[in-house]
Design an enzyme around this catalytic site. Structure first.
Site, PDB file in Angstrom:
ATOM      1  N   TYR A 468       0.819  -1.214   0.000  1.00  0.00           N
ATOM      2  CA  TYR A 468       0.000   0.000   0.000  1.00  0.00           C
ATOM      3  C   TYR A 468       0.856   1.269   0.000  1.00  0.00           C
ATOM      4  CZ  TYR A 468      -3.234  -3.620   1.660  1.00  0.00           C
ATOM      5  OH  TYR A 468      -3.953  -4.781   1.818  1.00  0.00           O
ATOM      6  N   HIS A 469       1.870   1.274  -0.857  1.00  0.00           N
ATOM      7  CA  HIS A 469       2.756   2.437  -0.951  1.00  0.00           C
ATOM      8  C   HIS A 469       2.842   2.976  -2.381  1.00  0.00           C
ATOM      9  CE1 HIS A 469       4.990   0.562   2.740  1.00  0.00           C
ATOM     10  NE2 HIS A 469       3.871   1.179   3.088  1.00  0.00           N
ATOM     11  N   PRO A 470       1.720   3.235  -3.052  1.00  0.00           N
ATOM     12  CA  PRO A 470       1.804   3.816  -4.402  1.00  0.00           C
ATOM     13  C   PRO A 470       2.449   5.192  -4.342  1.00  0.00           C
ATOM     14  CG  PRO A 470      -0.452   3.922  -3.576  1.00  0.00           C
ATOM     15  CD  PRO A 470       0.321   3.091  -2.593  1.00  0.00           C
TER      16      PRO A 470
END
Length: 553
Positions: A468-470
Site C-alpha cells: 500500500y505504498h503507491p
C-alpha cells in the site's frame, strides 16, 4: 454555480494536504480552502490504533482502487486502498513511521530533485516530529506528529531481535536515526493512545482558525486555467457545481492515484491520452501518471508452539475488553499497531543500503484483516524496497466520478524476482535461529516444500500483496527532463500558479513506509510555497556497511 475566492486552494485532505492547510494558514495572513471528497474521521475504528484493519475495509473511508490485471502476478488484480476521509491514508494506514534511508534522498538529488538530499530533508523530518523519547541529532521533540516505540511486552518481539543478531545482522538503536540497517524497534504514529493521523495532529488544531475553510464531500472535477495560469478549482457537492478561485495558487494533494487523474481531467498530461477522451489540451506533460511505483510484500508465517500470540486476544469478549479499556483509559493493547519490531537488510553483496524490509507481528493473519488467524502463530511481512518495475495511472473516461485505471506492472523486471527469492530464503534462515527454538512450529507459509526458484516464484505470484505504498506518478525533476511533472519547488513544469504536493512527486520510492516522507515533503513544500528561507541543511552522518561491496551482512 456557487463561487468563492481564497488565496490558496488545496485539493485533498490527506497527509500532505493536512500539513499544507496548517502551515499555509498558521500566520493568519492568507485564506485557505481545503477540499476533501471523504468525510469526518471521528470514528473509534480510525482513532484506535489496533483497529487499523477495519477502516481499510470500509467503503466509507477507502476509495477501493484495484489494479488492472497484473501479468507478473498471474493476472491477479490487487487491492490498492487509499483514504477517503479527513487525514486521507494517514487515517487508515498501519501507523508505521519510517523515514527512509539517507541514501534514498541522495538518489532523489541525483534524479533531478535539487535541494532534496538527506542534508536538506533531515531538518524537515525533525520539524514535523514529536518523538516520545525526546529529540536528538536525528529526532524531533517539538513537532506535531507524535511518534513512539511499542512496549515490546510480547516475548516474540525479543525473539525476533535476537534471531536477527544470531543470523549475523546488526541490531540498530534507531531505524530512523544514524543507522537504518539491521533489526530493531519500529516507531508508530501514536500519541496519547490515539492514532496520530495528519488530520488529528495538523488539521484539527488548524480548523479553529477563521482563515481556513474545510469542505468535505467535495469532488474536484477540474483545475481552472486562464492561459497557462491555474486560477481555481471546480468541484461538485452532490450534484451542485462550485468554483473555488485562488488568488495565489492551486495545490493538488490528492495522492498518487488521484493527483494525476485530476491533472489529466484538467488538460495537463500526455496529449494522445487526453485526445482519446475528448479533453482539450492545456499543457502537454507526458510524465503525468507514469513512473508509478509501489512496494510488494508477502507474509512469512510460522505456527507458535506456545499460546502467547495475539491469537488469544481475538475472541469477541477479549476484543470487547480491549476496546472498552481503550475508550475509557486510552491504554492497553488497543494503543498499539503491534508492528513493534522489524528490520532492514541487504539481499546480496553489492547493494549499498537495505533493499528488504521486515515488519514482525506476533500473530499469523492478513494485514488488511481479510483472513482471520486460525491458530497461534507469528509472521514477518517481508518485501523488496526498490523495485525496478514501473507502472501508470490513466483515465478510464473523462467522467470525474469514474475511477482511473491503475497498473503497477509488478515483477516485470528480472531483478525483482531475484530480490523476492532472497526474501523467502533469508527469512527462513532468520526464523531457524535458536532464539525461536522455544516457539517455532511448522512453517504455515510458504511451507517447507517451497524450495526451488520455480516453487518460490509460483508462491510469490499467488500470494504477494501490495504494501500500500503507491507513489512517484507525478515525479519531481529538472525542467529539462521530459518525464518530470514538477520542479524541485513542487511547481508544475510549464504552468503558473499550480503545484503538486504528495507522494506522487517522489522521483523514486523510498526504503520503507511512505507516510513519514510524505509529511516531510509537505513540510518542506510549505516553505517553498510561502517563499520562506529553507531550514539550514544538516550534515549529520549516516551509516553504510563497510563491507557492502563484498558481503550481504
Amino acid at each position: 454555480m456557487k463561487e468563492a475566492t481564497f488565496d490558496y486552494v488545496i485539493v485533498g485532505a490527506g497527509s500532505a494536504g493536512c500539513v499544507l492547510a496548517d502551515r499555509l494558514s498558521e500566520d493568519g495572513a492568507d485564506s485557505v480552502l481545503l477540499l476533501e471528497f471523504g468525510g469526518s474521521d471521528r470514528s473509534v475504528y480510525i482513532q484506535m490504533p489496533s483497529a487499523l484493519s477495519i477502516p481499510m475495509n470500509m467503503p466509507k473511508y477507502n476509495w477501493f482502487f484495484y489494479t488492472e490485471p497484473e501479468p507478473g502476478l498471474g493476472g491477479r488484480r490487487l487491492h490498492t486502498p487509499r483514504g477517503k476521509v479527513l487525514g486521507g491514508s494517514s487515517s487508515i494506514n498501519g501507523l508505521v513511521y519510517v523515514r527512509g534511508n539517507a541514501l534514498d534522498f541522495e538518489r532523489w538529488q541525483s534524479e533531478g530533485a535539487e535541494g532534496w538530499a538527506y542534508r536538506d530533508v533531515l531538518p524537515y523530518f525533525k520539524r514535523a516530529e514529536r518523538h516520545d523519547g525526546g529529540g536528538d541529532r536525528y529526532r524531533g521533540a517539538d513537532g506535531k506528529l507524535d511518534t513512539r516505540y511499542g512496549l515490546l511486552t510480547n516475548p516474540l518481539h525479543r525473539a525476533w531481535l535476537t534471531a536477527g543478531r544470531q543470523a549475523g545482522y546488526p541490531v540498530t538503536d534507531d531505524m530512523n536515526g544514524f543507522q537504518q540497517e539491521g533489526f530493531g524497534r519500529m516507531d508508530m504514529t501514536v500519541g496519547r493512545g490515539r492514532r496520530a493521523s495528519a488530520a488529528n495532529v495538523y488539521l484539527r488544531p488548524a480548523m479553529r482558525r477563521s482563515n481556513l475553510a474545510v469542505q468535505t464531500h467535495a469532488l474536484a472535477t477540474r483545475i481552472l486555467f486562464e492561459g497557462r495560469r491555474a486560477v481555481g478549482v471546480a468541484y461538485l457537492r452532490g450534484n451542485e457545481e462550485h468554483v473555488a478561485r485562488a488568488r495565489r495558487e492551486v495545490i493538488v494533494s490528492a495522492g498518487p492515484i488521484q493527483s494525476p487523474k485530476l491533472l489529466k481531467l484538467s488538460g495537463v498530461g500526455p496529449a494522445q491520452e487526453l485526445s482519446g477522451h475528448g479533453i482539450p489540451l492545456v499543457h502537454e506533460l507526458p510524465g503525468v501518471g507514469e513512473n508509478l511505483q509501489d512496494h510488494l510484500e508477502f507474509y512469512f508465517q510460522v505456527a507458535c508452539t506456545q499460546p502467547i500470540t495475539l491469537y488469544s486476544q481475538l475472541s469477541p469478549w477479549r476484543k470487547a475488553l480491549i476496546g472498552m479499556r481503550w475508550i475509557l483509559r486510552k491504554d492497553g493493547l488497543g494503543t498499539s499497531n503491534h508492528f513493534e519490531t522489524g528490520g532492514f537488510i541487504r539481499s546480496r553483496p553489492g547493494i549499498r543500503h537495505p533493499d528488504i524490509q521486515y515488519h514482525f507481528l506476533p500473530m499469523a493473519v492478513s494485514y488488511d484483516g481479510s483472513s482471520l488467524a486460525k491458530e497461534h502463530g507469528f509472521q514477518a511481512h517481508v518485501g523488496p524496497m526498490r523495485s525496478k518495475s514501473r507502472g501508470w495511472v490513466r483515465l478510464a473516461s473523462a467522467d470525474p466520478r469514474e475511477k482511473p485505471k491503475v497498473f503497477f506492472n509488478y515483477l516485470s523486471h528480472p531483478e525483482d524476482w531475484i530480490e523476492m527469492r532472497a526474501c523467502v530464503r533469508l527469512t527462513r534462515e532468520i526464523f531457524a535461529q535458536h532464539a525461536f527454538d522455544p516457539y517455532r512450529g511448522r512453517e504455515i507459509q510458504p511451507g517447507e516444500q517451497v524450495r526451488s526458484d520455480e516453487q518460490i516464484d509460483e508462491f510469490i505470484r499467488q500470494h504477494v500483496e501490495s504494501a500500500y505504498h503507491p507513489s512517484c506518478s507525478c515525479r519531481m525533476g529538472a525542467a529539462s527532463n521530459p518525464m518530470a511533472v514538477v520542479d524541485p519547488h513542487t511547481r508544475v513544469i510549464g504552468l503558473e500558479g499550480l503545484r503538486v504536493v504528495d507522494s506522487s512527486i517522489m522521483p523514486s520510492i523510498t526504503t520503507g513506509n511512505l507516510n513519514a516522507p510524505t509529511i516531510m515533503l509537505a513540510e518542506k513544500a510549505a516553505d517553498h510555497i510561502r517563499a520562506r528561507p529553507l531550514l539550514p541543511p544538516d550534515d549529520a552522518p549516516h551509516y553504510v556497511a563497510e563491507n557492502w561491496q563484498s558481503a550481504q551482512r
